[in-house]
Design a protein around this motif. Structure first.
Motif, PDB file in Angstrom:
ATOM      1  N   ALA A 249      46.234  29.836  56.573  1.00 48.95           N
ATOM      2  CA  ALA A 249      45.716  28.607  57.179  1.00 48.95           C
ATOM      3  C   ALA A 249      45.002  27.769  56.126  1.00 48.95           C
ATOM      4  N   GLU A 250      45.011  26.462  56.320  1.00 49.94           N
ATOM      5  CA  GLU A 250      44.466  25.544  55.317  1.00 49.94           C
ATOM      6  C   GLU A 250      42.956  25.670  55.142  1.00 49.94           C
ATOM      7  N   ASP A 251      42.244  25.950  56.250  1.00 48.40           N
ATOM      8  CA  ASP A 251      40.785  26.005  56.142  1.00 48.40           C
ATOM      9  C   ASP A 251      40.363  27.229  55.318  1.00 48.40           C
ATOM     10  N   HIS A 252      39.522  26.992  54.334  1.00 47.27           N
ATOM     11  CA  HIS A 252      38.986  28.033  53.448  1.00 47.27           C
ATOM     12  C   HIS A 252      40.089  28.724  52.634  1.00 47.27           C
ATOM     13  N   ILE A 253      41.195  28.050  52.412  1.00 48.72           N
ATOM     14  CA  ILE A 253      42.310  28.698  51.724  1.00 48.72           C
ATOM     15  C   ILE A 253      41.949  29.048  50.277  1.00 48.72           C
ATOM     16  N   ASP A 254      41.119  28.243  49.640  1.00 43.56           N
ATOM     17  CA  ASP A 254      40.723  28.534  48.254  1.00 43.56           C
ATOM     18  C   ASP A 254      39.888  29.799  48.178  1.00 43.56           C
ATOM     19  N   ALA A 255      38.991  29.974  49.168  1.00 51.08           N
ATOM     20  CA  ALA A 255      38.136  31.168  49.174  1.00 51.08           C
ATOM     21  C   ALA A 255      38.968  32.428  49.410  1.00 51.08           C
ATOM     22  N   THR A 256      39.932  32.354  50.336  1.00 52.92           N
ATOM     23  CA  THR A 256      40.756  33.539  50.597  1.00 52.92           C
ATOM     24  C   THR A 256      41.647  33.863  49.399  1.00 52.92           C
ATOM     25  N   ARG A 257      42.199  32.847  48.756  1.00 54.31           N
ATOM     26  CA  ARG A 257      43.041  33.099  47.575  1.00 54.31           C
ATOM     27  C   ARG A 257      42.216  33.755  46.459  1.00 54.31           C
ATOM     28  N   LEU A 258      40.978  33.283  46.279  1.00 58.18           N
ATOM     29  CA  LEU A 258      40.120  33.854  45.241  1.00 58.18           C
ATOM     30  C   LEU A 258      39.831  35.330  45.528  1.00 58.18           C
ATOM     31  N   SER A 259      39.558  35.666  46.795  1.00 56.84           N
ATOM     32  CA  SER A 259      39.299  37.065  47.147  1.00 56.84           C
ATOM     33  C   SER A 259      40.523  37.927  46.895  1.00 56.84           C
ATOM     34  N   ILE A 260      41.702  37.421  47.288  1.00 59.03           N
ATOM     35  CA  ILE A 260      42.936  38.193  47.086  1.00 59.03           C
ATOM     36  C   ILE A 260      43.193  38.413  45.610  1.00 59.03           C
ATOM     37  N   GLU A 261      43.020  37.388  44.792  1.00 60.54           N
ATOM     38  CA  GLU A 261      43.235  37.529  43.353  1.00 60.54           C
ATOM     39  C   GLU A 261      42.244  38.521  42.743  1.00 60.54           C
ATOM     40  N   SER A 262      41.012  38.502  43.226  1.00 65.53           N
ATOM     41  CA  SER A 262      39.999  39.438  42.713  1.00 65.53           C
ATOM     42  C   SER A 262      40.338  40.870  43.108  1.00 65.53           C
ATOM     43  N   LEU A 263      40.811  41.054  44.336  1.00 70.11           N
ATOM     44  CA  LEU A 263      41.196  42.396  44.789  1.00 70.11           C
ATOM     45  C   LEU A 263      42.401  42.919  44.007  1.00 70.11           C
ATOM     46  N   ARG A 264      43.361  42.058  43.769  1.00 72.36           N
ATOM     47  CA  ARG A 264      44.528  42.484  42.988  1.00 72.36           C
ATOM     48  C   ARG A 264      44.128  42.814  41.547  1.00 72.36           C
ATOM     49  N   ALA A 265      43.125  42.120  41.045  1.00 69.87           N
ATOM     50  CA  ALA A 265      42.687  42.363  39.670  1.00 69.87           C
ATOM     51  C   ALA A 265      42.097  43.757  39.501  1.00 69.87           C
ATOM     52  N   ILE A 266      41.497  44.299  40.564  1.00 68.70           N
ATOM     53  CA  ILE A 266      40.926  45.653  40.463  1.00 68.70           C
ATOM     54  C   ILE A 266      41.919  46.712  40.923  1.00 68.70           C
ATOM     55  N   GLY A 267      43.135  46.297  41.338  1.00 73.89           N
ATOM     56  CA  GLY A 267      44.180  47.255  41.670  1.00 73.89           C
ATOM     57  C   GLY A 267      44.407  47.509  43.133  1.00 73.89           C
ATOM     58  N   VAL A 268      43.726  46.796  44.024  1.00 72.55           N
ATOM     59  CA  VAL A 268      43.899  46.971  45.466  1.00 72.55           C
ATOM     60  C   VAL A 268      45.135  46.206  45.915  1.00 72.55           C
ATOM     61  N   SER A 269      45.955  46.811  46.782  1.00 73.49           N
ATOM     62  CA  SER A 269      47.162  46.169  47.291  1.00 73.49           C
ATOM     63  C   SER A 269      46.833  45.318  48.517  1.00 73.49           C
ATOM     64  N   LEU A 270      47.597  44.244  48.728  1.00 74.67           N
ATOM     65  CA  LEU A 270      47.413  43.345  49.872  1.00 74.67           C
ATOM     66  C   LEU A 270      48.712  43.240  50.652  1.00 74.67           C
ATOM     67  N   LEU A 271      48.642  43.446  51.949  1.00 73.73           N
ATOM     68  CA  LEU A 271      49.809  43.406  52.819  1.00 73.73           C
ATOM     69  C   LEU A 271      49.595  42.380  53.917  1.00 73.73           C
ATOM     70  N   ILE A 272      50.634  41.577  54.208  1.00 76.87           N
ATOM     71  CA  ILE A 272      50.549  40.596  55.285  1.00 76.87           C
ATOM     72  C   ILE A 272      51.053  41.243  56.562  1.00 76.87           C
ATOM     73  N   ASP A 273      50.164  41.383  57.556  1.00 78.65           N
ATOM     74  CA  ASP A 273      50.479  42.036  58.825  1.00 78.65           C
ATOM     75  C   ASP A 273      51.078  41.022  59.801  1.00 78.65           C
ATOM     76  N   ASP A 274      51.808  41.528  60.812  1.00 81.63           N
ATOM     77  CA  ASP A 274      52.410  40.683  61.858  1.00 81.63           C
ATOM     78  C   ASP A 274      53.223  39.556  61.241  1.00 81.63           C
ATOM     79  N   PHE A 275      53.971  39.863  60.197  1.00 82.19           N
ATOM     80  CA  PHE A 275      54.677  38.823  59.448  1.00 82.19           C
ATOM     81  C   PHE A 275      55.776  38.180  60.298  1.00 82.19           C
ATOM     82  N   GLY A 276      55.909  36.863  60.156  1.00 85.90           N
ATOM     83  CA  GLY A 276      56.963  36.130  60.841  1.00 85.90           C
ATOM     84  C   GLY A 276      56.560  35.525  62.154  1.00 85.90           C
ATOM     85  N   THR A 277      55.285  35.665  62.535  1.00 84.66           N
ATOM     86  CA  THR A 277      54.853  35.153  63.841  1.00 84.66           C
ATOM     87  C   THR A 277      54.153  33.813  63.754  1.00 84.66           C
ATOM     88  N   GLY A 278      53.926  33.291  62.574  1.00 88.32           N
ATOM     89  CA  GLY A 278      53.257  31.996  62.498  1.00 88.32           C
ATOM     90  C   GLY A 278      53.079  31.511  61.082  1.00 88.32           C
TER      91      GLY A 278
END
Length: 602
Positions: free
Chosen positions: A477-506
């Protein structure tokens, strides 16, 4: 004879000039009347001066008589003409000056009288000036007093008027909303007490109106934009409100519309509700931007659904809360079961802080099978809550409550910590299953979320590569998208995997995966029932995009061997569902059973 004629002439000039007429005259009229009076005054002075000239030719005692008369007239004139500075001085000088010289200026003895006359003239002029100053000061003071009294009266009148205006303004402020100008809840309830009667024999209706997606715009774009949208909403709603109804701002982005008693008011209220929803659905143009919000409406009838005015609005509020849970953007009539639902939600929200504090929420784990390697890829941690008084509370019930009450941060940290601590014990000599933990978008928006995850990993001793965080597509979603992207990039930087749940519904997220460093997508279970149709097309598209981006695909909700085979044929390797195992409190329970099921399905 001349004096008599002049006196008559002067009387005629002054006829009709009463005090009231003079006080009411214009400046131009006053100047004209003053010139007339001065003209008559000068003419009288000229006559007395002429008498002095006539008498001076006869050397007899009549000279002294004339001198006495002129002295008396001058003395009187110094008082009667005191309000006229120059006119009075000319009058006195015109009589005494010529007379002093003409009457006694022909011999030595008369020279003394002339000097005395000129001295008397000087004295009269001084006396006239003093009289002028004294009288002018007195008149000025009187006028100032009159002006002061008038000003005080005017001030008092103005003060009373301002007090009346301020009283009215305070009354309006107490009964009106300052932002939109609509009546507030106080005035609405007062109106309802006046217009709605329970025993009228006809129903009245209330619509509780709640804006959808307004909070996001208000938070992201600022309160000024939010206020402008609220005013624009009121402008649109105002043209659809009947004359016998009242629209009020209840608070925040909530409004209440009450329709008075009428025939078929239920149908009318429902129709108006749909019209209001359609009006608000049109985009708002703010500073060149097109902003879209929505409107949900809950409807209740009086006195059928509620016997008091306050209860009527509460019933409509319960109905709109149910609309929000069912999908927003429609009109829903009140049902008595909504009250029980709302009470249940209230009880859950009240019990949640204690459940988090004393860790009453437990975790169950559902396996994720790797079809290709015939092994357990990992386990998804699923929260379960069994309350001693409220009974079993499902995640579908308490997770939304945690989101709404902003306790999702504390709940998410609790689940994450316990899941990581449990996953440490799963590792064997040849395999360490991952643990998948669901996180809220609200958690990702926290600036220190990645840091907290790193701290939990350090405290529990779980390697970052063994943790997989699942988040729904709302992350795009557009709101707070920069903050969420920054968190995801930081998590990936330390080696944590990110999965998109309920994919294809919106959110049409296939095209947005490129900009987010996620490691896997989980196909929503709603597609499992149509794998041989539209659901299969979605799976194939997802697998194709995922392979191009180098990310994995997980299928959830797999319940049959047939579904597993179809998914495998379409390129899916990771499966989760009841066919492979239900959530269990212990990972070790039935591990071999799950593996055997996987082998049998293959």
């Amino acid at each position: 004879m001349a004096t008599t004629i002049v006196g008559a002439f002067r009387y005629r000039l002054g006829a009709g000039l009463s005090r009231a007429v003079i006080l009411g005259g214009t400046p131009r009229q006053l100047a004209r009347w003053r010139r007339r009076f001065a003209g008559g005054l000068y003419l009288s002075a000229a006559l007395w001066a002429a008498l002095s000239l006539l008498v001076s030719r006869s050397h007899d005692p009549s000279q002294y008589m004339v001198a006495i008369i002129l002295a008396a007239l001058a003395a009187g004139g110094s008082a009667t003409t005191a309000t006229m500075r120059w006119e009075g001085r000319i009058y006195i000088a015109a009589m005494l000056g010529p007379a002093s010289i003409l009457l006694f200026g022909h011999d030595r003895q008369g020279l003394v009288m002339t000097i005395l006359g000129l001295v008397f003239l000087f004295v009269m002029l001084v006396a006239h000036n003093r009289n002028y100053v004294a009288l002018s000061g007195s008149i000025l003071l009187k006028n100032e007093n009159v002006d002061l009294v008038r000003d005080l009266q005017t001030l008092n009148t103005d003060l009373e008027h301002r007090i009346d205006e301020r009283t009215k303004a305070l009354a309006d402020a107490a009964n009106s909303d300052s932002l939109t100008g609509l009546p507030n809840r106080r005035r609405l309830l007062s109106w309802m007490h006046t217009h709605l009667e329970a025993d009228s024999g006809r129903d009245a209706a209330a619509l509780f109106l709640d804006l959808d997606r307004f909070k996001q715009i208000n938070d992201v774009m600022g309160h000024d934009v939010g206020d402008r949208i609220l005013r624009a909403v009121v402008d649109r709603l105002g043209g659809l409100i009947p004359d016998d109804a009242m629209l009020a701002r209840w608070g925040g982005d909530e409004f209440v519309l009450v329709l008075g008693h009428g025939d078929d008011v239920s149908h009318q209220a429902e129709q108006i509700g749909h019209a209001l929803i359609a009006a608000v659905a049109q985009p708002f143009q703010i500073d060149g931007q097109s902003l879209s919000i929505g409107l949900s409406a809950g409807m209740a009838m009086f006195p059928a659904d509620a016997s008091t005015h306050e209860a009527l609005i509460l019933a409509a509020d319960l109905a709109v809360a149910e609309v929000k849970r069912q999908g927003r953007g429609k009109v829903l009539k009140f049902r008595k079961s909504y009250a029980a639902t709302q009470k249940r939600r209230f009880d859950v929200s009240r019990a949640m802080p204690e459940a988090i504090q004393f860790e009453q929420i437990v975790l169950h784990y559902q396996p994720i099978i790797n079809w290709r390697t015939e092994s357990i890829h990992g386990y998804e941690a699923l929260a379960r809550w069994n309350h001693p008084q409220l009974g079993t509370i499902s995640p579908d019930e308490f997770i939304p409550v945690a989101e709404e009450t902003d306790r999702i941060i504390a709940l998410g940290d609790l689940v994450l910590r316990r899941a990581c601590a449990a996953a440490v014990t799963w590792a064997t000599s040849d395999h360490a299953p991952v643990v998948a933990v669901n996180v809220s978008v609200k958690q990702l928006r926290e600036s220190d979320f990645a840091l907290r995850v790193a701290q939990i990993l350090a405290q529990t001793g779980l390697p970052a590569g063994q943790l997989e965080l699942e988040v729904t597509e709302s992350v795009f979603a557009e709101d707070h998208i920069d903050a969420t992207r920054l968190s995801i990039e930081s998590l990936r930087a330390i080696g944590v995997s990110l999965l998109i749940d309920d994919f294809g519904t919106g959110y049409s997220s296939l095209s947005r995966l490129v900009s987010f460093p996620v490691t896997a997508v989980k196909i929503d279970k709603s597609f499992m029932s149509t794998l041989d149709g539209n659901g299969g097309a979605v799976v194939e598209s997802t697998v194709m995009i995922a392979r191009g981006l180098g990310i994995s695909v997980v299928a959830e909700g797999v319940e049959t061997a047939e579904q597993a085979k179809l998914l495998s044929a379409k390129g899916v390797d990771l499966f989760q569902g009841y066919y492979f195992g239900r959530p269990s409190a212990s990972v070790l329970e039935g591990r071999d059973v799950r593996l055997s099921i996987a082998m049998r399905a293959s």
